[in-house]
Scaffold this motif. Structure first.
Motif, short mmCIF file in Angstrom:
data_model
loop_
_atom_site.label_atom_id
_atom_site.label_comp_id
_atom_site.label_asym_id
_atom_site.label_seq_id
_atom_site.Cartn_x
_atom_site.Cartn_y
_atom_site.Cartn_z
N SER A 25 0.90 -1.34 -0.14
CA SER A 25 -0.29 0.01 -0.13
C SER A 25 0.86 1.29 0.05
CB SER A 25 -0.79 -0.09 1.16
OG SER A 25 -0.06 0.02 2.34
N SER A 26 2.15 1.18 0.57
CA SER A 26 2.91 2.35 0.57
C SER A 26 3.35 2.69 -0.80
CB SER A 26 4.00 2.10 1.85
OG SER A 26 3.51 2.06 2.91
N ARG A 125 5.66 -7.86 -9.70
CA ARG A 125 4.77 -9.02 -8.86
C ARG A 125 5.16 -8.33 -7.46
NH1 ARG A 125 7.44 -12.96 -12.01
NH2 ARG A 125 5.93 -13.93 -13.39
N LEU A 126 3.86 -7.87 -6.89
CA LEU A 126 3.98 -6.85 -5.57
C LEU A 126 3.64 -7.97 -4.47
CD1 LEU A 126 2.74 -3.71 -6.57
CD2 LEU A 126 4.92 -4.36 -6.94
N VAL A 127 4.53 -8.16 -3.47
CA VAL A 127 4.33 -8.94 -2.28
C VAL A 127 4.75 -8.45 -1.16
CG1 VAL A 127 4.45 -11.24 -1.39
CG2 VAL A 127 4.34 -11.06 -3.78
N ASN A 128 3.84 -8.24 -0.12
CA ASN A 128 4.32 -7.85 1.28
C ASN A 128 5.25 -8.66 1.80
OD1 ASN A 128 2.65 -5.46 1.89
ND2 ASN A 128 0.98 -6.72 2.04
N ALA A 129 6.67 -8.13 2.21
CA ALA A 129 7.77 -9.04 2.65
C ALA A 129 7.68 -9.27 4.17
CB ALA A 129 9.21 -8.53 2.16
N PHE A 130 7.92 -8.12 4.92
CA PHE A 130 8.02 -8.21 6.36
C PHE A 130 8.06 -6.85 6.74
CE2 PHE A 130 12.33 -8.54 4.64
CZ PHE A 130 12.92 -7.65 5.28
N ARG A 131 7.83 -6.63 8.31
CA ARG A 131 8.01 -5.47 8.94
C ARG A 131 9.16 -5.26 9.86
NH1 ARG A 131 5.71 -1.58 12.66
NH2 ARG A 131 5.15 0.39 11.73
N LYS A 132 10.16 -4.58 9.98
CA LYS A 132 11.23 -4.72 10.87
C LYS A 132 11.57 -3.20 11.14
CE LYS A 132 15.83 -7.07 11.51
NZ LYS A 132 16.75 -8.07 10.74
N GLY A 134 10.44 -0.90 12.23
CA GLY A 134 9.51 0.24 11.88
C GLY A 134 9.42 0.38 10.41
N LEU A 135 10.10 -0.39 9.60
CA LEU A 135 10.37 -0.41 8.02
C LEU A 135 9.14 -1.31 7.41
CD1 LEU A 135 13.85 0.17 7.16
CD2 LEU A 135 12.07 1.90 7.54
N ASP A 136 8.39 -0.93 6.65
CA ASP A 136 7.43 -1.61 5.86
C ASP A 136 7.97 -2.17 4.58
OD1 ASP A 136 5.37 -1.82 7.72
OD2 ASP A 136 4.98 0.17 7.31
N TRP A 137 8.39 -3.49 4.14
CA TRP A 137 9.08 -4.10 3.12
C TRP A 137 8.00 -4.63 1.99
CZ3 TRP A 137 14.19 -3.33 1.59
CH2 TRP A 137 15.12 -2.86 2.87
N VAL A 138 8.36 -4.31 0.96
CA VAL A 138 7.50 -4.98 -0.23
C VAL A 138 8.34 -5.34 -1.20
CG1 VAL A 138 7.39 -2.68 -1.35
CG2 VAL A 138 5.65 -4.51 -2.15
N SER A 139 8.23 -6.86 -1.76
CA SER A 139 9.10 -7.43 -2.65
C SER A 139 8.34 -6.99 -3.77
CB SER A 139 8.96 -8.86 -2.34
OG SER A 139 9.74 -9.83 -3.37
N THR A 140 9.48 -6.84 -4.92
CA THR A 140 8.72 -6.29 -6.17
C THR A 140 9.66 -6.92 -7.24
OG1 THR A 140 10.29 -4.41 -6.14
CG2 THR A 140 7.96 -3.96 -5.41
N ASN A 141 9.26 -7.99 -7.34
CA ASN A 141 10.00 -9.10 -8.35
C ASN A 141 9.79 -8.89 -9.64
OD1 ASN A 141 11.34 -10.16 -6.18
ND2 ASN A 141 9.97 -12.16 -6.06
N PRO A 142 10.96 -8.59 -10.62
CA PRO A 142 10.55 -8.20 -11.75
C PRO A 142 9.95 -9.52 -12.79
CG PRO A 142 12.75 -7.60 -11.35
CD PRO A 142 12.04 -8.39 -10.47
N LYS A 143 8.81 -8.93 -13.61
CA LYS A 143 8.20 -10.24 -14.28
C LYS A 143 9.15 -10.64 -15.56
CE LYS A 143 3.27 -9.26 -13.00
NZ LYS A 143 2.13 -8.76 -13.61
N ASP A 144 9.78 -9.72 -16.17
CA ASP A 144 10.83 -9.85 -17.08
C ASP A 144 12.13 -10.45 -16.74
OD1 ASP A 144 12.51 -9.87 -19.12
OD2 ASP A 144 12.02 -7.78 -19.77
N SER A 145 12.32 -11.44 -17.11
CA SER A 145 13.70 -12.42 -16.48
C SER A 145 14.99 -11.78 -17.00
CB SER A 145 13.61 -13.79 -16.84
OG SER A 145 13.52 -13.97 -18.06
#
Length: 205
Positions: A25-26, A125-132, A134-145
């Motif tokens: 969301s951020s 591809r957006l996926v919430n990773a973890f919170r550590k 005070g930081l909110d991490w998002v995984s943003t893996n490229p669809k293009d290899s």
């Protein structure tokens, strides 16, 4: 009355969790509400064994869509500038400039995450990773290899950009920490224009 108090207490305990931000969301808020950014950055690159192979400092500016400028100041000077059509990489020590078409250089690259157009879900591809810490991490893996990056993660704190963490196809990790972040500053258009200095070699595709 005790049941009512217990229910109210439960709601108060649950409320902070319900309104707590998350990385996805951020990132979407950053994309939707931020059209320009200025920040200082500290970049560290490590190899597969965790050994530091590069450490640089600088500042970056971007203006969506597809305009950005990264100035590397320490320990060497380098510039990466995109005017919306071409990406210029200027190495002052080598007195050399390389240039690529934007369509070939951006795509699903880390730069596209920050300065790209409205193709966020198309390229990542957006996926919430973890919170550590005070930081909110998002995984943003490229669809293009073919982007050269296997994994790209971004961290926000209270919806403000804080860090980027990237793993390339060679297993090298690049960590960028941002500071003095300013959202939506006024940036002069000429900031993203680049004219190769006289006497430097220009290498293009």
């Amino acid at each position: 009355m005790s049941i009512l108090k217990a229910a109210l207490l439960s709601c108060l305990l649950i409320l902070p969790i319900a309104v707590q931000a998350d990385g996805v969301s951020s990132l979407r808020k950053f994309y939707d509400q931020t059209h320009a950014v200025k920040a200082d950055f500290h970049q560290i690159v490590t190899d597969k064994q965790g050994q530091k192979i590069q450490e640089v400092y600088g500042e970056m500016q971007l203006k969506r869509p597809n305009k950005f400028k990264w100035d590397y100041h320490k320990p060497y000077e380098q510039q990466i500038i995109c005017d919306g059509k071409q990406v210029w990489l200027y190495d002052t020590e080598l007195a050399q400039v390389s240039v690529r078409e934007l369509s070939k250089a951006l795509g699903s690259s880390p730069a596209a995450l920050l300065a790209g157009d409205d193709s966020l879900d198309k390229n990542f591809r957006l996926v919430n990773a973890f919170r550590k810490d005070g930081l909110d991490w998002v995984s943003t893996n490229p669809k293009d290899s073919d982007t050269g990056f296997n994994k790209i993660s971004i961290a926000f704190k209270n919806d403000v950009l804080q860090e980027m963490d990237m793993i390339d196809s060679f297993g090298h990790q690049t960590k960028i920490t941002f500071s003095n972040v300013v959202h939506n500053p006024v940036i002069e258009p000429k900031t993203f224009l680049f004219k190769p200095p006289q006497g430097v070699d220009v290498v293009g595709e």
